[in-house]
Design an enzyme around this catalytic site. Structure first.
Site, PDB file in Angstrom:
ATOM      1  N   GLN A  41      39.042  33.504  -6.896  1.00  0.00           N
ATOM      2  CA  GLN A  41      38.617  34.906  -6.748  1.00  0.00           C
ATOM      3  C   GLN A  41      37.785  35.102  -5.477  1.00  0.00           C
ATOM      4  N   ASP A  42      36.685  34.363  -5.351  1.00  0.00           N
ATOM      5  CA  ASP A  42      35.778  34.562  -4.216  1.00  0.00           C
ATOM      6  C   ASP A  42      36.432  34.135  -2.913  1.00  0.00           C
ATOM      7  N   LEU A 111      33.245  26.857  -2.271  1.00  0.00           N
ATOM      8  CA  LEU A 111      33.464  27.722  -3.441  1.00  0.00           C
ATOM      9  C   LEU A 111      34.323  27.016  -4.479  1.00  0.00           C
ATOM     10  N   ALA A 112      34.747  25.792  -4.182  1.00  0.00           N
ATOM     11  CA  ALA A 112      35.657  25.096  -5.098  1.00  0.00           C
ATOM     12  C   ALA A 112      34.904  24.604  -6.316  1.00  0.00           C
ATOM     13  N   GLN A 114      35.552  23.596 -10.888  1.00  0.00           N
ATOM     14  CA  GLN A 114      36.058  23.864 -12.240  1.00  0.00           C
ATOM     15  C   GLN A 114      35.021  24.848 -12.740  1.00  0.00           C
ATOM     16  N   TYR A 126      35.402  15.399 -15.586  1.00  0.00           N
ATOM     17  CA  TYR A 126      36.159  16.039 -14.509  1.00  0.00           C
ATOM     18  C   TYR A 126      35.294  17.120 -13.834  1.00  0.00           C
ATOM     19  N   THR A 158      24.853  28.898  -9.078  1.00  0.00           N
ATOM     20  CA  THR A 158      25.132  29.851 -10.149  1.00  0.00           C
ATOM     21  C   THR A 158      23.922  30.120 -11.042  1.00  0.00           C
ATOM     22  N   GLU A 160      24.096  30.130 -14.052  1.00  0.00           N
ATOM     23  CA  GLU A 160      24.210  29.209 -15.194  1.00  0.00           C
ATOM     24  C   GLU A 160      23.180  28.080 -15.095  1.00  0.00           C
ATOM     25  N   TYR A 182      28.955  22.260 -16.882  1.00  0.00           N
ATOM     26  CA  TYR A 182      29.133  23.048 -15.655  1.00  0.00           C
ATOM     27  C   TYR A 182      27.767  23.326 -15.012  1.00  0.00           C
ATOM     28  N   LYS A 186      26.301  21.924 -11.433  1.00  0.00           N
ATOM     29  CA  LYS A 186      25.930  22.840 -10.349  1.00  0.00           C
ATOM     30  C   LYS A 186      24.468  22.624  -9.944  1.00  0.00           C
ATOM     31  N   ARG A 217      39.725  38.302 -10.871  1.00  0.00           N
ATOM     32  CA  ARG A 217      39.000  37.378 -11.731  1.00  0.00           C
ATOM     33  C   ARG A 217      39.996  36.591 -12.584  1.00  0.00           C
TER      34      ARG A 217
HETATM   35  P1  NAP Z   1      37.583  30.433  -9.309  1.00  0.00           P
HETATM   36  O1  NAP Z   1      38.319  31.714  -9.236  1.00  0.00           O
HETATM   37  O2  NAP Z   1      37.674  29.589 -10.542  1.00  0.00           O
HETATM   38  O3  NAP Z   1      38.048  29.558  -8.047  1.00  0.00           O
HETATM   39  C1  NAP Z   1      37.771  28.179  -7.969  1.00  0.00           C
HETATM   40  C2  NAP Z   1      38.489  27.615  -6.755  1.00  0.00           C
HETATM   41  O4  NAP Z   1      38.201  26.207  -6.680  1.00  0.00           O
HETATM   42  C3  NAP Z   1      40.021  27.738  -6.807  1.00  0.00           C
HETATM   43  O5  NAP Z   1      40.490  27.968  -5.513  1.00  0.00           O
HETATM   44  C4  NAP Z   1      40.448  26.346  -7.253  1.00  0.00           C
HETATM   45  O6  NAP Z   1      41.758  25.998  -6.892  1.00  0.00           O
HETATM   46  C5  NAP Z   1      39.434  25.513  -6.477  1.00  0.00           C
HETATM   47  N1  NAP Z   1      39.293  24.146  -6.977  1.00  0.00           N
HETATM   48  C6  NAP Z   1      39.103  23.733  -8.251  1.00  0.00           C
HETATM   49  N2  NAP Z   1      39.017  22.386  -8.289  1.00  0.00           N
HETATM   50  C7  NAP Z   1      39.155  21.950  -7.019  1.00  0.00           C
HETATM   51  C8  NAP Z   1      39.177  20.675  -6.406  1.00  0.00           C
HETATM   52  N3  NAP Z   1      39.042  19.543  -7.120  1.00  0.00           N
HETATM   53  N4  NAP Z   1      39.340  20.578  -5.071  1.00  0.00           N
HETATM   54  C9  NAP Z   1      39.510  21.706  -4.313  1.00  0.00           C
HETATM   55  N5  NAP Z   1      39.524  22.954  -4.841  1.00  0.00           N
HETATM   56  C10 NAP Z   1      39.339  23.067  -6.178  1.00  0.00           C
HETATM   57  O7  NAP Z   1      36.026  30.650  -9.040  1.00  0.00           O
HETATM   58  P2  NAP Z   1      35.295  31.929  -8.399  1.00  0.00           P
HETATM   59  O8  NAP Z   1      34.977  32.889  -9.474  1.00  0.00           O
HETATM   60  O9  NAP Z   1      36.021  32.348  -7.204  1.00  0.00           O
HETATM   61  O10 NAP Z   1      33.893  31.276  -7.994  1.00  0.00           O
HETATM   62  C11 NAP Z   1      33.738  30.648  -6.718  1.00  0.00           C
HETATM   63  C12 NAP Z   1      32.602  29.637  -6.806  1.00  0.00           C
HETATM   64  O11 NAP Z   1      31.399  30.305  -7.172  1.00  0.00           O
HETATM   65  C13 NAP Z   1      32.787  28.544  -7.844  1.00  0.00           C
HETATM   66  O12 NAP Z   1      32.207  27.371  -7.341  1.00  0.00           O
HETATM   67  C14 NAP Z   1      32.006  29.048  -9.035  1.00  0.00           C
HETATM   68  O13 NAP Z   1      31.570  27.957  -9.823  1.00  0.00           O
HETATM   69  C15 NAP Z   1      30.863  29.747  -8.355  1.00  0.00           C
HETATM   70  N6  NAP Z   1      30.268  30.881  -9.061  1.00  0.00           N
HETATM   71  C16 NAP Z   1      31.053  31.863  -9.551  1.00  0.00           C
HETATM   72  C17 NAP Z   1      30.478  32.962 -10.157  1.00  0.00           C
HETATM   73  C18 NAP Z   1      31.301  34.101 -10.703  1.00  0.00           C
HETATM   74  O14 NAP Z   1      30.773  34.872 -11.511  1.00  0.00           O
HETATM   75  N7  NAP Z   1      32.535  34.256 -10.294  1.00  0.00           N
HETATM   76  C19 NAP Z   1      29.076  33.043 -10.273  1.00  0.00           C
HETATM   77  C20 NAP Z   1      28.308  32.009  -9.741  1.00  0.00           C
HETATM   78  C21 NAP Z   1      28.915  30.937  -9.118  1.00  0.00           C
HETATM   79  P3  NAP Z   1      43.041  26.403  -7.814  1.00  0.00           P
HETATM   80  O15 NAP Z   1      43.359  27.832  -7.457  1.00  0.00           O
HETATM   81  O16 NAP Z   1      44.068  25.429  -7.408  1.00  0.00           O
HETATM   82  O17 NAP Z   1      42.597  26.257  -9.242  1.00  0.00           O
HETATM   83  O1  G4F Z   2      33.096  35.386 -18.626  1.00  0.00           O
HETATM   84  P1  G4F Z   2      32.434  34.134 -19.054  1.00  0.00           P
HETATM   85  O2  G4F Z   2      33.302  32.992 -19.421  1.00  0.00           O
HETATM   86  O3  G4F Z   2      31.397  33.771 -17.910  1.00  0.00           O
HETATM   87  P2  G4F Z   2      30.131  32.791 -17.882  1.00  0.00           P
HETATM   88  O4  G4F Z   2      30.163  31.774 -18.940  1.00  0.00           O
HETATM   89  O5  G4F Z   2      28.928  33.661 -17.809  1.00  0.00           O
HETATM   90  O6  G4F Z   2      30.357  32.032 -16.503  1.00  0.00           O
HETATM   91  C1  G4F Z   2      30.760  32.741 -15.341  1.00  0.00           C
HETATM   92  O7  G4F Z   2      29.623  33.187 -14.655  1.00  0.00           O
HETATM   93  C2  G4F Z   2      28.784  32.125 -14.153  1.00  0.00           C
HETATM   94  C3  G4F Z   2      27.583  32.797 -13.481  1.00  0.00           C
HETATM   95  O8  G4F Z   2      26.598  33.055 -14.429  1.00  0.00           O
HETATM   96  C4  G4F Z   2      29.588  31.307 -13.187  1.00  0.00           C
HETATM   97  F1  G4F Z   2      28.819  30.339 -12.631  1.00  0.00           F
HETATM   98  C5  G4F Z   2      30.773  30.689 -13.905  1.00  0.00           C
HETATM   99  O9  G4F Z   2      31.560  29.951 -12.972  1.00  0.00           O
HETATM  100  C6  G4F Z   2      31.609  31.799 -14.501  1.00  0.00           C
HETATM  101  O10 G4F Z   2      32.176  32.525 -13.429  1.00  0.00           O
HETATM  102  O11 G4F Z   2      31.504  34.422 -20.321  1.00  0.00           O
HETATM  103  C7  G4F Z   2      30.501  35.435 -20.289  1.00  0.00           C
HETATM  104  C8  G4F Z   2      29.910  35.596 -21.682  1.00  0.00           C
HETATM  105  C9  G4F Z   2      29.486  34.262 -22.336  1.00  0.00           C
HETATM  106  O12 G4F Z   2      28.277  34.422 -22.980  1.00  0.00           O
HETATM  107  C10 G4F Z   2      30.575  33.987 -23.359  1.00  0.00           C
HETATM  108  O13 G4F Z   2      30.142  33.243 -24.481  1.00  0.00           O
HETATM  109  O14 G4F Z   2      30.923  36.140 -22.529  1.00  0.00           O
HETATM  110  C11 G4F Z   2      30.944  35.407 -23.746  1.00  0.00           C
HETATM  111  N1  G4F Z   2      32.276  35.529 -24.344  1.00  0.00           N
HETATM  112  C12 G4F Z   2      32.535  36.175 -25.508  1.00  0.00           C
HETATM  113  N2  G4F Z   2      33.821  36.083 -25.800  1.00  0.00           N
HETATM  114  C13 G4F Z   2      33.433  35.022 -23.881  1.00  0.00           C
HETATM  115  C14 G4F Z   2      34.408  35.367 -24.802  1.00  0.00           C
HETATM  116  N3  G4F Z   2      33.715  34.333 -22.751  1.00  0.00           N
HETATM  117  C15 G4F Z   2      35.021  33.974 -22.542  1.00  0.00           C
HETATM  118  N4  G4F Z   2      35.332  33.318 -21.403  1.00  0.00           N
HETATM  119  N5  G4F Z   2      35.995  34.275 -23.445  1.00  0.00           N
HETATM  120  C16 G4F Z   2      35.752  34.972 -24.596  1.00  0.00           C
HETATM  121  O15 G4F Z   2      36.656  35.213 -25.406  1.00  0.00           O
END
Ligand code: NAP
Ligand code: G4F
Length: 374
Positions: A41-42, A111-112, A114, A126, A158, A160, A182, A186, A217
């Site tokens: 996404q990012d 940004l990579a 799991q 992993y 994050t 988290e 996770y 981080k 997303r």
């Molecule tokens: P995302 O959509 O899950 O994207 C993750 C990216 O990492 C994808 O391109 C994925 O590739 C790649 N990746 C996974 N494993 C890898 C590996 N072993 N080597 C190289 N690339 C790998 O995550 P996002 O929402 O864009 O978030 C970007 C970053 O910000 C992540 O590090 C996440 O933990 C962090 N973050 C996200 C949020 C949020 O709310 N979105 C908040 C705080 C922090 P594939 O496409 O092949 O799977």
């Molecule tokens: O959308 P979520 O899975 O996001 P979560 O766990 O907050 O993590 C995301 O944000 C983090 C930043 O704070 C990032 F670092 C992380 O990479 C990721 O992008 O869940 C949000 C909330 C949780 O409390 C979860 O328990 O929604 C609750 N939830 C309720 N039902 C659910 C569900 N979450 C998911 N994924 N699926 C459900 O069915």
């Protein structure tokens, strides 16, 4: 004597350019960014953002058994002169090393990850390899390259890491209490980034980003699961949406705003760590109600706790909760204070939660409507 004097970088209305001066001639050289996680996404929004700023963007994609570039395919077609994709993997330190030495980037964005919290409990080893050791692989590669002074590094931290929060709202000074493999991984990367900054004088900064969403997303994160689920229910393509804990609260922003912050974090004079958030908090249930409103659906809530259900006008259950989606330990509530980012980066979120929901619903609803018509 070499007539080329490298003069560093200038900040021209946010358009960062490296330049070299050759007496009468000024060569403008485009900045190079290397983005790990470009297919996420990012990564996709950041690539668009950097291309607009006239960067050359190099992204790392993983080998997968099916296509994983759908979020960036449109960029590849439009901007292929300045957009490059390379195979690599964060867990493969050799590939990380050779990519950095080949591309010689000015900026690296890690940004990579799991990135799914619930999944991290199922695959902790992993997750740690990618989210913790992966970051270390980049830091070591920068350190051992001859570009330690040139490369600026951004680590995607994050909220988290705050986990079972010790104060609210959370700031850069709030101690961490991660609640998942996770979050723990981080936190390791956060501290490694800070440690390499302090030990080797590297330009290495952490963003501490709160949840940010968009139509791009991942489909198993709660916001997207809701916009897809309710769109399908409205269109008669699905009967019920089964969720986990609908009472947890998050600080949700839009990914577009948050990638701008990622870039700004690397444009400061000194490397530092920044909370990026909206300072507004809503429950998952509130998010469901916003989506339903946008879709002009009525939801009647009855029951309490795990037994609380959402009913439609015909008294049919359309939303229910299942323990299946609960985590072994939950992060109940997150709320960030982005005051430091506002002061130093002049950053603030522009897109409200209502605008975010509107955009996500419009795109998902239209997609399933078109699928239905086929
Ligand atoms: P995302 O959509 O899950 O994207 C993750 C990216 O990492 C994808 O391109 C994925 O590739 C790649 N990746 C996974 N494993 C890898 C590996 N072993 N080597 C190289 N690339 C790998 O995550 P996002 O929402 O864009 O978030 C970007 C970053 O910000 C992540 O590090 C996440 O933990 C962090 N973050 C996200 C949020 C949020 O709310 N979105 C908040 C705080 C922090 P594939 O496409 O092949 O799977
Ligand atoms: O959308 P979520 O899975 O996001 P979560 O766990 O907050 O993590 C995301 O944000 C983090 C930043 O704070 C990032 F670092 C992380 O990479 C990721 O992008 O869940 C949000 C909330 C949780 O409390 C979860 O328990 O929604 C609750 N939830 C309720 N039902 C659910 C569900 N979450 C998911 N994924 N699926 C459900 O069915």
């Amino acid at each position: 004597m070499n007539k080329n004097y490298f003069l560093g970088s200038v900040n021209v209305d946010y358009l960062q350019l490296s330049y070299s001066y050759d007496f009468n001639k000024v060569n403008i050289i485009m900045k190079k960014a290397l983005v790990f996680g470009i297919t996420g996404q990012d990564g996709s929004y950041l690539a668009e953002f950097l291309l607009k700023k006239k960067y050359k963007v190099h992204g790392v994609k993983r080998k997968s058994s099916s296509f994983n570039t759908s979020r960036v395919d449109h960029i590849y077609e439009k901007n292929n002169k300045n957009f490059f994709l390379h195979y690599g993997d964060l867990t493969d330190s050799l590939s990380v090393n050779s990519l950095i030495n080949l591309i010689k980037p000015d900026e690296i964005y890690n940004l990579a990850a799991q990135s799914h919290v619930a999944v991290s409990f199922k695959i902790p080893n992993y997750t740690a390899n990618v989210d913790a050791i992966g970051c270390l692989n980049i830091l070591e590669a920068i350190k051992s390259s001859r570009m330690i002074k040139k490369i600026k590094f951004y680590q995607a931290g994050t909220s988290e890491m705050f986990g079972k929060v010790l104060e609210s709202p959370q700031t850069e000074k709030t101690p961490f209490y991660p609640r998942s493999p996770y979050g723990v991984s981080k936190a390791f990367s956060y501290w490694m980034t800070k440690n390499y900054r302090e030990s080797y004088n590297m330009f290495a900064s952490n963003g501490i980003l709160f949840n940010h969403e968009s139509p791009r997303r991942g489909e198993t994160f709660v916001t997207r699961k809701i916009t897809i689920g309710l769109s399908k229910i409205k269109l008669g393509l699905q009967k019920k949406l089964v969720l986990g804990n609908i009472y947890s609260k998050r600080d949700w922003g839009h990914a577009k705003d948050y990638v701008e912050a990622q870039w700004l974090i690397l444009q400061t004079k000194k490397p530092d760590d920044f909370v990026i958030a909206t300072k507004k908090q809503f429950s998952v249930k509130y998010f469901i109600n916003l989506v339903a409103k946008e879709l002009k659906m009525k939801i009647f809530w009855r029951g309490k706790g795990l037994n609380e259900k959402g009913y439609d006008e015909n008294n049919r259950v359309i939303i229910e909760c299942s323990k299946k989606y609960f985590r072994p330990s939950e992060v109940d509530a997150l709320l960030g204070n982005p005051a430091k980012a506002k002061k130093i980066l002049n950053w603030k979120p522009k897109i409200s939660i209502k605008e975010l929901v509107k955009e996500m619903v419009e795109i998902d609803y239209r997609k399933f409507l078109n699928d239905k018509k086929k």
